[in-house]
Structure formats: C-alpha cells, structure tokens
Scaffold this active site. Structure first.
Site, PDB file in Angstrom:
ATOM      1  CB  CYS A 126      -0.712   0.013   1.365  1.00 56.58           C
ATOM      2  SG  CYS A 126      -2.271  -1.412   0.832  1.00 56.58           S
ATOM      3  CB  CYS A 155      12.770   2.037  -4.677  1.00 50.38           C
ATOM      4  SG  CYS A 155      13.404   0.891  -3.278  1.00 50.38           S
TER       5      CYS A 155
END
Length: 400
Positions: free
Chosen positions: A208, A359
């Site tokens: 999520c 990232c």
C-alpha cells in the site's frame, strides 16, 4: 452451512449490558445467548492499521470480552488517511497503545492485551494460542503466511482480509471446522495456502505504501471481517469458509469465488522483514548522506554518475530526490540491457558512469541493482531510498 459456535455462553447479562447491547438482543439468531458468547470470547487482531482500525472498533462495540492487539509499528501522519482508530495526537506512538486506548474508551468492559513487536516463528504459537479466532489485517506476505500456518496447526479460524488500491478480498480460513450439529458432516478445512499456495515472488506485488489504497474502502472490508468474527464466535449465519469475497470498489461490486482444499500444502516460507524489504548487504551501496555529497559534487562538475529512481510516477508526485531520472522497476526487470543503453552509461571514449539506484525504502532498488549489474552496469544501491533521504538529508519533504 452453519458451524458450531466457538465460545460457550458466559454469565447472564447485567442490566447495564442488556441496555448497551439491546440492538443485538433484538436479533433472533444472535440474541441473549450470542451476546453472552461474545462477552466470553478472546480474539486476536493482527495489525492496528487500515483493516485493524475498523475491526477493533466494531469488535469492541460488539462486546468481545478480550482483544489482543499485535502490531510492531508506530503511528505516522500518512496512516491517518485510513487508520481511523488513531488521531494526530497519536503520531509517534506505538499503534498498539493508541488502539488499546481507543478500545478502552469505547467500551471499558473489554479487556485489552497488546504486543508491540513482530510476530515471529518463535513467538507465534504463544501469541495466537488461547484465542477463539484471529483476524489478520497485516500488509506483508511473510506475516500472513505465518498467521495462517500457525492457526492451521492450532485449529484456530482466521478471518483474513487484503486490500490494495481499489480492490480487496475477504475470507475465512479454518483447518478443522466443526458443524453445528453432530449428525451433519463438517465442511472441509481450508487455509490461505489453498487459495495461494505460496507467496508471490519478492517484489512482484506492491505494498500500500508503494501503490496506494482508498481509505474509505478499509472501513468496508474491516466491517465485513468483524461481522465474520461475530458469526464464528456465536455460531450465527453462514461464514465465508470456502468462499472469497472480492471487492472492486470503483465499480462498487462484490463477487464471490470458491476455495477448495488442495491435496498437498506448500512448505512455509522463510520469514523476512515485516515490511517485506529485501536484504541488500551483499550489494554495493551508498547512504542518503553520501548521495547528497555526490550530488553536490556533480553540480560542481567534479563527479559524474546517473541517479535512477525505480518507483512509479505517482510516487514521484509525492516526493522525489532532485536530479533523478525515472524508469519503473517493471521496465528495468523486463529489459535491463535496454535501460543501460537508454541511460547512456558508456559514453564513447569515456569511463563508464556509475548508476546510483533508489526507490522508496530499498526493496525495489536492490532488485534493480542486481539486474542492472548483470547487464553490465556499475550499479550502486541507495540504502533506505527516499525515506532515508527525507530522514537524513531533507526532513522538510513529505513521506508516504
């Protein structure tokens, strides 16, 4: 098929309890006896996040006698979009403490136990054993499978929910269900491994935190999970055993899929970090502070490298490290040679430039570094990604 109630009825209801739970008492299939079962029940809730928030609130309101809350996280501002059991005043507080305080304020009759830590192979039996049902609202595959495998061994039913973006799934897993009547054969037991025998390959399914989730949908799914727990505890109605509810929130459509036992269970996965982050100690790496120094040097013309962001475009819209080029991880893994060529890492007559890869937190960049190294690049992992950049370099930036 109706199943045998998980809990024997407790003592007769007091006058105050009759008044508090009167709306349950008016429901014939539930009634006084069902409420007495709820008050005598012990329920463990895995996770006090998006799904755990509505689950805990509705189970406390329903009068579940004892709730155990298990979570290793603390409240962050980004949680508040969906984790409605917490408030701004709880930011930085362990989620189990915040959730427990909310539960006690909602229903002082409920006894609450907390475990602020991870569920591990060596503590799972102790933490989950002794409960009538476990509700799993966790957001990582190692914990989900550990919960399912442990409860299957102990014979405890699991109410399971999963959410991502605009989609969700809910089911009940129980290795040894009991029918409501002795003359009726019990239905076959099913577990998470009958639905998904093994977790997906590492990094193929976003969290999520990477892909997002519609906050209000957590209330829909958590309410269904709480309803299933009440039904199991009291023997009311037909639970979702052997069925998976699938929600498409954008179309506002529920569908149903059957689940059948598989002939052979898959072996248990090796637990990894709770956030699913892949270890990258074997990779060349640089810290966020080291990256900042090299970016300054590059701006002065004394360093030359390429900074690659392998997140998805919507993530970059929230926060980005200046000077990075973006190639999503899926494109990197699909054709790392093409990415190396596209980034012009080997200028004619020059020294091959380093490729610094980041990232959000380190999982995807580690995968990209391995693939790009195999493709001939001098790839280096930026440890901790954007989260480390914000923490160590530019704390004024948002996180997610």
């Amino acid at each position: 098929m109706r199943l045998k109630p998980l809990v024997d009825p407790g003592p007769e209801l007091t006058r105050d309890q009759v008044q508090r739970y009167s709306r349950h008492l008016l429901l014939g299939p539930l009634g006084h006896e069902g409420q007495r079962r709820l008050l005598a029940s012990r329920v463990a809730v895995m996770g006090a996040g998006g799904l755990g928030a509505p689950v805990l609130q509705y189970l406390a309101a329903a009068g579940v006698g004892h709730l155990t809350i298990i979570d290793d996280d603390v409240v962050e501002p980004s949680n508040l979009q969906r984790q409605v059991i917490h408030t701004m005043a709880d930011v930085g507080r362990p989620k189990v403490e915040s959730a427990a305080a909310h539960v006690r304020a909602l229903n002082p009759e409920v006894q609450v136990s907390t475990h602020h830590g991870r569920l591990e192979a060596d503590n799972a039996r102790d933490l989950l054993g002794g409960h009538h049902v476990v509700l799993d609202g966790t957001d990582n595959f190692p914990t989900r499978y550990l919960v399912s495998d442990t409860c299957a061994e102990l014979g405890i039913p699991v109410v399971w929910g999963s959410i991502l973006r605009f989609d969700a799934q809910v089911s009940v897993f129980w290795s040894r269900p009991a029918a409501a009547h002795d003359e009726t054969p019990a239905p076959p037991g099913v577990t998470l491994r009958d639905l998904f025998p093994m977790p997906p390959p590492e990094g193929t399914t976003p969290s999520c935190g990477q892909a997002g989730v519609l906050g209000a949908m957590c209330g829909q799914v958590g309410s269904v999970m709480a309803t299933e727990a009440v039904k199991l505890l009291t023997g009311t109605g037909e639970p979702l055993l052997g069925r998976v509810l699938v929600l498409d929130a954008l179309a506002q459509r529920w569908s149903e899929l059957p689940v059948r036992p598989r002939p052979h269970a898959a072996p248990a996965p090796t637990p990894v970090a709770a956030d699913g982050e892949a270890p990258s100690d074997d990779l060349p790496a640089i810290t966020a502070a080291g990256l900042a120094a090299r970016l300054d040097a590059r701006a002065r013309g004394t360093d030359d490298f390429v900074l690659l962001d392998v997140r998805e475009a919507p993530e970059r819209g929230i926060v980005a490290i200046p000077g990075a080029v973006n190639v999503p991880l899926g494109d990197v893994l699909a054709d790392p040679q093409a990415v190396v060529h596209r980034l012009d890492l080997h200028p004619p007559g020059g020294v091959a430039r380093e490729l610094l890869v980041h990232c959000r937190s380190g999982q995807r960049s580690a995968q990209a570094v391995r693939a790009l190294t195999d493709a001939g690049a001098r790839a280096v992992d930026v440890r901790g990604g954007v989260l480390a950049w914000v923490a160590d370099v530019d704390p004024d930036l948002p996180t997610y």
